[in-house]
Write an enzyme that holds these catalytic residues in place. Structure first.
Site, PDB file in Angstrom:
ATOM      1  N   SER A  15      -7.901 -10.060 -27.679  1.00 49.46           N
ATOM      2  CA  SER A  15      -6.673 -10.878 -27.339  1.00 49.46           C
ATOM      3  C   SER A  15      -5.375 -10.556 -27.969  1.00 49.46           C
ATOM      4  CB  SER A  15      -6.584 -12.513 -27.686  1.00 49.46           C
ATOM      5  OG  SER A  15      -5.580 -13.062 -27.615  1.00 49.46           O
ATOM      6  N   LYS A  65      -9.461 -22.879 -19.453  1.00 52.35           N
ATOM      7  CA  LYS A  65      -8.363 -23.493 -19.097  1.00 52.35           C
ATOM      8  C   LYS A  65      -8.575 -24.839 -18.299  1.00 52.35           C
ATOM      9  CE  LYS A  65      -5.471 -19.271 -18.904  1.00 52.35           C
ATOM     10  NZ  LYS A  65      -4.474 -18.667 -18.069  1.00 52.35           N
ATOM     11  N   ALA A 126      -6.543 -16.013  -4.935  1.00 57.06           N
ATOM     12  CA  ALA A 126      -6.269 -17.483  -4.886  1.00 57.06           C
ATOM     13  C   ALA A 126      -7.045 -18.253  -6.130  1.00 57.06           C
ATOM     14  CB  ALA A 126      -6.898 -17.734  -3.518  1.00 57.06           C
ATOM     15  N   GLY A 127      -7.136 -17.596  -7.399  1.00 60.17           N
ATOM     16  CA  GLY A 127      -7.761 -18.071  -8.193  1.00 60.17           C
ATOM     17  C   GLY A 127      -6.685 -18.912  -9.121  1.00 60.17           C
ATOM     18  N   ALA A 129      -4.711 -18.118 -11.572  1.00 63.44           N
ATOM     19  CA  ALA A 129      -3.499 -17.258 -11.762  1.00 63.44           C
ATOM     20  C   ALA A 129      -2.502 -17.400 -10.642  1.00 63.44           C
ATOM     21  CB  ALA A 129      -3.757 -15.798 -12.272  1.00 63.44           C
ATOM     22  N   ARG A 150      -9.770 -12.451  -0.859  1.00 63.09           N
ATOM     23  CA  ARG A 150     -11.202 -11.853  -0.499  1.00 63.09           C
ATOM     24  C   ARG A 150     -11.886 -12.950   0.056  1.00 63.09           C
ATOM     25  NH1 ARG A 150     -14.748  -9.636  -5.404  1.00 63.09           N
ATOM     26  NH2 ARG A 150     -14.529 -11.922  -5.931  1.00 63.09           N
ATOM     27  N   ALA A 153     -11.213 -18.721   2.793  1.00 64.69           N
ATOM     28  CA  ALA A 153     -11.247 -20.171   2.726  1.00 64.69           C
ATOM     29  C   ALA A 153     -10.528 -20.600   1.579  1.00 64.69           C
ATOM     30  CB  ALA A 153     -12.710 -20.919   2.580  1.00 64.69           C
TER      31      ALA A 153
HETATM   32  P1  NDP Z   1      -9.963 -16.442 -11.266  1.00 66.50           P
HETATM   33  O1  NDP Z   1     -11.194 -16.022 -11.682  1.00 66.50           O
HETATM   34  O2  NDP Z   1      -9.552 -17.650 -11.243  1.00 66.50           O
HETATM   35  O3  NDP Z   1      -9.534 -15.881  -9.825  1.00 66.50           O
HETATM   36  C1  NDP Z   1      -9.852 -14.413  -9.551  1.00 66.50           C
HETATM   37  C2  NDP Z   1      -9.478 -13.914  -8.216  1.00 66.50           C
HETATM   38  O4  NDP Z   1      -9.662 -12.803  -7.953  1.00 66.50           O
HETATM   39  C3  NDP Z   1     -10.067 -14.873  -6.888  1.00 66.50           C
HETATM   40  O5  NDP Z   1      -9.106 -14.839  -6.031  1.00 66.50           O
HETATM   41  C4  NDP Z   1     -11.120 -13.549  -6.663  1.00 66.50           C
HETATM   42  O6  NDP Z   1     -11.374 -13.519  -5.243  1.00 66.50           O
HETATM   43  C5  NDP Z   1     -10.127 -12.239  -6.820  1.00 66.50           C
HETATM   44  N1  NDP Z   1     -11.256 -11.037  -6.878  1.00 66.50           N
HETATM   45  C6  NDP Z   1     -12.011 -10.548  -8.214  1.00 66.50           C
HETATM   46  N2  NDP Z   1     -12.360  -9.531  -8.107  1.00 66.50           N
HETATM   47  C7  NDP Z   1     -12.013  -9.117  -6.974  1.00 66.50           C
HETATM   48  C8  NDP Z   1     -12.021  -7.848  -6.268  1.00 66.50           C
HETATM   49  N3  NDP Z   1     -12.929  -7.010  -6.674  1.00 66.50           N
HETATM   50  N4  NDP Z   1     -11.436  -7.458  -5.219  1.00 66.50           N
HETATM   51  C9  NDP Z   1     -10.593  -8.650  -4.618  1.00 66.50           C
HETATM   52  N5  NDP Z   1     -10.136  -9.915  -5.372  1.00 66.50           N
HETATM   53  C10 NDP Z   1     -11.142 -10.040  -6.254  1.00 66.50           C
HETATM   54  O7  NDP Z   1      -9.097 -15.485 -12.163  1.00 66.50           O
HETATM   55  P2  NDP Z   1      -7.602 -15.869 -12.655  1.00 66.50           P
HETATM   56  O8  NDP Z   1      -6.651 -16.134 -11.241  1.00 66.50           O
HETATM   57  O9  NDP Z   1      -7.389 -16.617 -13.901  1.00 66.50           O
HETATM   58  O10 NDP Z   1      -7.024 -14.231 -13.240  1.00 66.50           O
HETATM   59  C11 NDP Z   1      -6.799 -13.164 -12.374  1.00 66.50           C
HETATM   60  C12 NDP Z   1      -5.984 -12.106 -13.002  1.00 66.50           C
HETATM   61  O11 NDP Z   1      -4.720 -12.476 -13.495  1.00 66.50           O
HETATM   62  C13 NDP Z   1      -6.959 -11.458 -14.050  1.00 66.50           C
HETATM   63  O12 NDP Z   1      -6.825 -10.012 -14.040  1.00 66.50           O
HETATM   64  C14 NDP Z   1      -6.511 -11.947 -15.343  1.00 66.50           C
HETATM   65  O13 NDP Z   1      -6.384 -10.882 -16.295  1.00 66.50           O
HETATM   66  C15 NDP Z   1      -4.756 -12.089 -14.814  1.00 66.50           C
HETATM   67  N6  NDP Z   1      -3.882 -12.897 -15.539  1.00 66.50           N
HETATM   68  C16 NDP Z   1      -3.087 -12.275 -16.219  1.00 66.50           C
HETATM   69  C17 NDP Z   1      -2.121 -13.257 -17.151  1.00 66.50           C
HETATM   70  C18 NDP Z   1      -1.116 -12.638 -17.849  1.00 66.50           C
HETATM   71  O14 NDP Z   1      -0.276 -13.295 -18.714  1.00 66.50           O
HETATM   72  N7  NDP Z   1      -0.518 -11.375 -17.432  1.00 66.50           N
HETATM   73  C19 NDP Z   1      -2.360 -14.690 -17.067  1.00 66.50           C
HETATM   74  C20 NDP Z   1      -3.447 -15.182 -16.400  1.00 66.50           C
HETATM   75  C21 NDP Z   1      -4.151 -14.036 -15.573  1.00 66.50           C
HETATM   76  P3  NDP Z   1     -12.649 -14.552  -4.548  1.00 66.50           P
HETATM   77  O15 NDP Z   1     -12.029 -16.064  -4.472  1.00 66.50           O
HETATM   78  O16 NDP Z   1     -12.775 -14.060  -3.273  1.00 66.50           O
HETATM   79  O17 NDP Z   1     -13.617 -14.560  -5.883  1.00 66.50           O
END
Ligand code: NDP
Length: 273
Positions: A15, A65, A126-127, A129, A150, A153
């Site tokens: 970090s 979080k 759609a996570g 972030a 990906r 839903a």
């Molecule tokens: P989550 O685990 O909540 O969500 C992950 C998302 O990524 C889902 O939509 C998932 O899809 C998708 N995903 C994961 N792997 C793949 C892949 N190989 N191909 C396509 N889609 C994929 O994570 P967060 O939303 O918390 O974080 C997402 C990103 O944002 C991370 O890289 C994190 O480091 C970055 N981030 C950066 C911040 C910053 O301050 N710069 C702050 C917060 C996050 P599915 O739903 O289909 O599983």
């Protein structure tokens, strides 16, 4: 005695938060201690212990979080909207949770791209972030937000949830290249695995800005693919978002609003050293 701060997460060893907050504290003329806490179990107990022992504030990162949101006594509106807490502090004796990711993201986009007024946005992912930036983008006056993920839903659910606040729709990944977007944001973790998030590269051909929330000390495959398909495109990783969210946490804790651009220069110097 120095004021104490922590970032809770797992993994946490890499970090940049301690380095960023050290820069802010130097600028503010404050003497603080900001450490990392690797949480392998008992997240809530560790957080409570920290504040019982006089801790002033904490950041929370993956994967805690949502746990942080569930344990606080007071939740700010933006944390409620984001469904996650990344900033903790005590207010009038009550553990309070806020979310500064959206503010950090919008500030960075505005700083690099200019006004967001009437901009059309594609969010890929759609996570947590993606969820955290939808309302801050709408509040900043964007014309529309399309969400593609990906797992279809999840993007459908997310778009339906925010449709009451503005023009928010879901799209399948395969159909996004039929549309034009000013700004395309990779909110997925695909860059962690050095992969593209399932989009056709020609989606970049009409865009003006491609932003990957992930950050590291070289361009991600998302950024390099975007540039290859549109050499006039502006690209960025998420370092400015990281520093922006930290700056907002620091302001909440100390009342001092740090200079994000100055911190960016110093952090890049440390990253590339
Ligand atoms: P989550 O685990 O909540 O969500 C992950 C998302 O990524 C889902 O939509 C998932 O899809 C998708 N995903 C994961 N792997 C793949 C892949 N190989 N191909 C396509 N889609 C994929 O994570 P967060 O939303 O918390 O974080 C997402 C990103 O944002 C991370 O890289 C994190 O480091 C970055 N981030 C950066 C911040 C910053 O301050 N710069 C702050 C917060 C996050 P599915 O739903 O289909 O599983």
């Amino acid at each position: 005695m120095k004021d104490r701060y922590l970032v809770f997460g797992n993994p946490i060893a890499h970090s940049w938060s301690p380095a960023i907050h050290a820069i802010f504290a130097r600028e503010a003329g404050l003497s603080i201690e900001y450490d990392r806490c690797l949480v392998e179990s008992e997240f809530e107990t560790k957080v409570r212990d920290f504040f019982v022992r006089g801790g002033k504030g904490a950041n929370v990162t993956l994967p805690f979080k949502e746990d942080a949101m569930r344990m606080v006594e007071v939740l700010t509106d933006r944390a409620k909207m984001a469904g996650a807490v990344n900033t903790l502090y005590m207010r009038e004796g009550r553990l309070t949770g806020d979310n500064t990711d959206g503010k950090g993201f919008v500030a960075d986009i505005r700083n690099q791209f200019g006004t967001l007024d009437q901009a059309t946005i594609l969010l890929i992912g759609a996570g947590g972030a993606a969820r955290g930036v939808i309302k801050p983008l709408l509040d900043d006056g964007v014309a529309s937000i399309a969400i593609a993920n990906r797992t279809d839903a999840k993007s459908k659910l997310l778009a339906a949830e925010f449709a009451t606040y503005g023009n928010v729709v879901s799209k399948s990944l395969s159909e996004v290249s039929d549309d034009c977007f000013d700004i395309i944001v990779n909110c997925t973790s695909s860059s962690v695995h050095n992969e593209l998030p399932g989009i056709e590269p020609d989606v970049f051909s009409t865009a003006r800005f491609a932003y990957d929330m992930y950050y590291r000390n070289e361009p991600t495959v998302f950024m390099s693919t975007a540039l290859k398909n549109n050499p006039n495109l502006q690209v960025s990783d998420g370092l400015g978002m990281l520093i922006g969210q930290a700056a907002e946490s620091f302001r909440i804790w100390t009342g001092y609003a740090p200079d994000v651009s100055a911190a960016m220069i110093l952090i890049k110097r440390e990253m590339f050293a």
